[in-house]
Design an enzyme around this catalytic site. Structure first.
Site, PDB file in Angstrom:
ATOM      1  N   GLN A 196      31.366  39.229  33.148  1.00  0.00           N
ATOM      2  CA  GLN A 196      32.054  38.304  34.044  1.00  0.00           C
ATOM      3  C   GLN A 196      32.321  37.015  33.271  1.00  0.00           C
ATOM      4  O   GLN A 196      31.422  36.192  33.074  1.00  0.00           O
ATOM      5  CB  GLN A 196      31.198  38.054  35.276  1.00  0.00           C
ATOM      6  CG  GLN A 196      30.803  39.323  36.022  1.00  0.00           C
ATOM      7  CD  GLN A 196      32.002  40.032  36.640  1.00  0.00           C
ATOM      8  OE1 GLN A 196      32.681  39.487  37.505  1.00  0.00           O
ATOM      9  NE2 GLN A 196      32.272  41.254  36.199  1.00  0.00           N
ATOM     10  N   GLY A 237      33.139  36.861  46.961  1.00  0.00           N
ATOM     11  CA  GLY A 237      33.080  37.684  45.768  1.00  0.00           C
ATOM     12  C   GLY A 237      34.005  37.219  44.657  1.00  0.00           C
ATOM     13  O   GLY A 237      34.872  36.353  44.833  1.00  0.00           O
ATOM     14  N   HIS A 238      33.843  37.833  43.486  1.00  0.00           N
ATOM     15  CA  HIS A 238      34.571  37.405  42.290  1.00  0.00           C
ATOM     16  C   HIS A 238      36.069  37.637  42.414  1.00  0.00           C
ATOM     17  O   HIS A 238      36.524  38.548  43.084  1.00  0.00           O
ATOM     18  CB  HIS A 238      33.999  38.090  41.040  1.00  0.00           C
ATOM     19  CG  HIS A 238      34.103  39.588  41.049  1.00  0.00           C
ATOM     20  ND1 HIS A 238      33.683  40.354  39.998  1.00  0.00           N
ATOM     21  CD2 HIS A 238      34.570  40.457  41.962  1.00  0.00           C
ATOM     22  CE1 HIS A 238      33.898  41.624  40.252  1.00  0.00           C
ATOM     23  NE2 HIS A 238      34.429  41.712  41.448  1.00  0.00           N
ATOM     24  N   ASN A 239      36.820  36.755  41.763  1.00  0.00           N
ATOM     25  CA  ASN A 239      38.279  36.788  41.713  1.00  0.00           C
ATOM     26  C   ASN A 239      38.937  36.473  43.056  1.00  0.00           C
ATOM     27  O   ASN A 239      40.163  36.592  43.185  1.00  0.00           O
ATOM     28  CB  ASN A 239      38.814  38.152  41.225  1.00  0.00           C
ATOM     29  CG  ASN A 239      38.262  38.550  39.881  1.00  0.00           C
ATOM     30  OD1 ASN A 239      38.021  37.706  39.026  1.00  0.00           O
ATOM     31  ND2 ASN A 239      38.045  39.849  39.694  1.00  0.00           N
TER      32      ASN A 239
END
Length: 340
Positions: A196, A237-239
């Site tokens: 990440q 969450g990511h993005n």
């Protein structure tokens, strides 16, 4: 502190009806107020509660009818009452400046004027902390972070490396911003971690509740737009990309690579699936599950989330299912079909 109704009206620029010399010692909610207290009624919906209150005076809207109680008429009762509470009960603002000797600030970090870094807090290499920030006890600012002006990090907040916060951001205790996103690939019978390598960017005037988490992007930034308010125990969450002036209520979960427009509301425990887009001003009801894109200006509810009117009809139908099942069995017996 004891003041008069007249003095409080001057404080909030209100108009007094009734005895302006009524003494006031405290400000409390309409349920808890006692003689000598002032309370408030925000709107007509709660007007019938005032006659049952023991309060000696009240802050009310400009069109509120006179009822024999000393009243302060203002344009915004809630905002005025907040000012009164702070005047009567407020503590001095936390203005402690400087670096506590028990804190750790890397020599390569840059601190603006009037910054406070409290016991056991840490500021990492290359980080830039804007003027008048407050970094409370045990908070950690990682390497190469950027904090705007007037940021407040409450105890034990963690900002991972590269996190960017705008001006006037408030992050409450134990929130974690910039941890690795939950990204894995299944290879040769194992879950293999995907690095990440992105970061998190938080806009101006965002507030993030206690225990909430916002993951860094895989290669890009996870973003939260200006003015958004995030309650306790929320997961982003990511993005993901959160628009401006959103409201996320407690225990909302937003999966990776999803996005919201501006002025979106996600009520408590609502869940958003990955790669889903929610349009501007859409409101998602409590405990709902958003599995597909939603256009702007919708009100949705349920699992999966459907337009409110449609979902309400489904709820009504579900309530009738036992009766419908009994009717079906009677019909089948009547026409000679076996009841399997």
């Amino acid at each position: 502190m004891t003041v008069t109704v007249r003095q409080l009206a001057e404080l909030v620029q209100g108009e007094v009806y009734g005895d302006p010399d009524t003494p006031i010692a405290a400000a409390r909610s309409i349920v808890e107020a006692q003689p000598g207290d002032i309370t408030f009624v925000e709107n007509a919906k709660h007007a019938n509660r005032l006659p049952r209150s023991k309060a000696s005076a009240a802050v009310v809207a400009a069109n509120f009818p006179k009822n024999g109680l000393p009243l302060i008429h203002v344009a915004d009762p809630l905002n005025a009452f907040v000012a009164i509470v702070r005047h009567l009960h407020g503590r001095p603002a936390d203005t402690a400046q400087g670096i506590d000797p028990r804190a750790s600030v890397h020599p390569a970090a840059t601190l603006g004027e009037d910054v406070g870094v409290y016991p056991f807090a840490s500021v990492g290499e290359g980080s830039v902390v804007g003027p008048r920030c407050r970094i409370h006890a045990g908070a950690v600012v990682g390497r190469f972070c950027r904090l705007g002006a007037d940021v407040v990090l409450h105890p034990h907040v963690v900002l991972y490396d590269g996190t960017i916060l705008g001006d006037r951001v408030i992050v409450h205790a134990n929130a974690v911003i910039g941890a690795d996103g939950f990204g894995y690939r299944f290879q040769e019978g194992r879950h293999v971690k995907v690095p990440q390598l992105g970061h998190v960017e938080i806009g101006d005037d965002v507030e993030i509740g206690a225990g909430s988490t916002i993951d860094r992007g895989t290669f890009q930034a996870t973003r939260v737009g200006e003015g958004t308010k995030i309650d306790n125990l929320v997961m982003i969450g990511h993005n993901s990309s959160v628009g401006r002036h959103n409201l996320f209520v407690s225990q909302v979960g937003m999966a990776g690579s999803s996005s919201t427009g501006d002025y979106v509301v996600l009520a408590g425990q609502a869940g958003v699936s990955d790669h889903v887009r929610i349009g501007d001003r859409t409101r998602v009801g409590a405990c709902s599950s958003v599995l597909n894109d939603l256009p702007a200006d919708q009100v949705v509810l349920g699992i999966p989330a459907r337009p409110l009117v449609k979902q309400q009809r489904i709820f009504v139908t579900l309530e009738k299912l036992p009766e419908m099942y009994r009717d079906l069995r009677r019909v089948k017996r009547h026409i000679g079909l076996n009841d399997e």
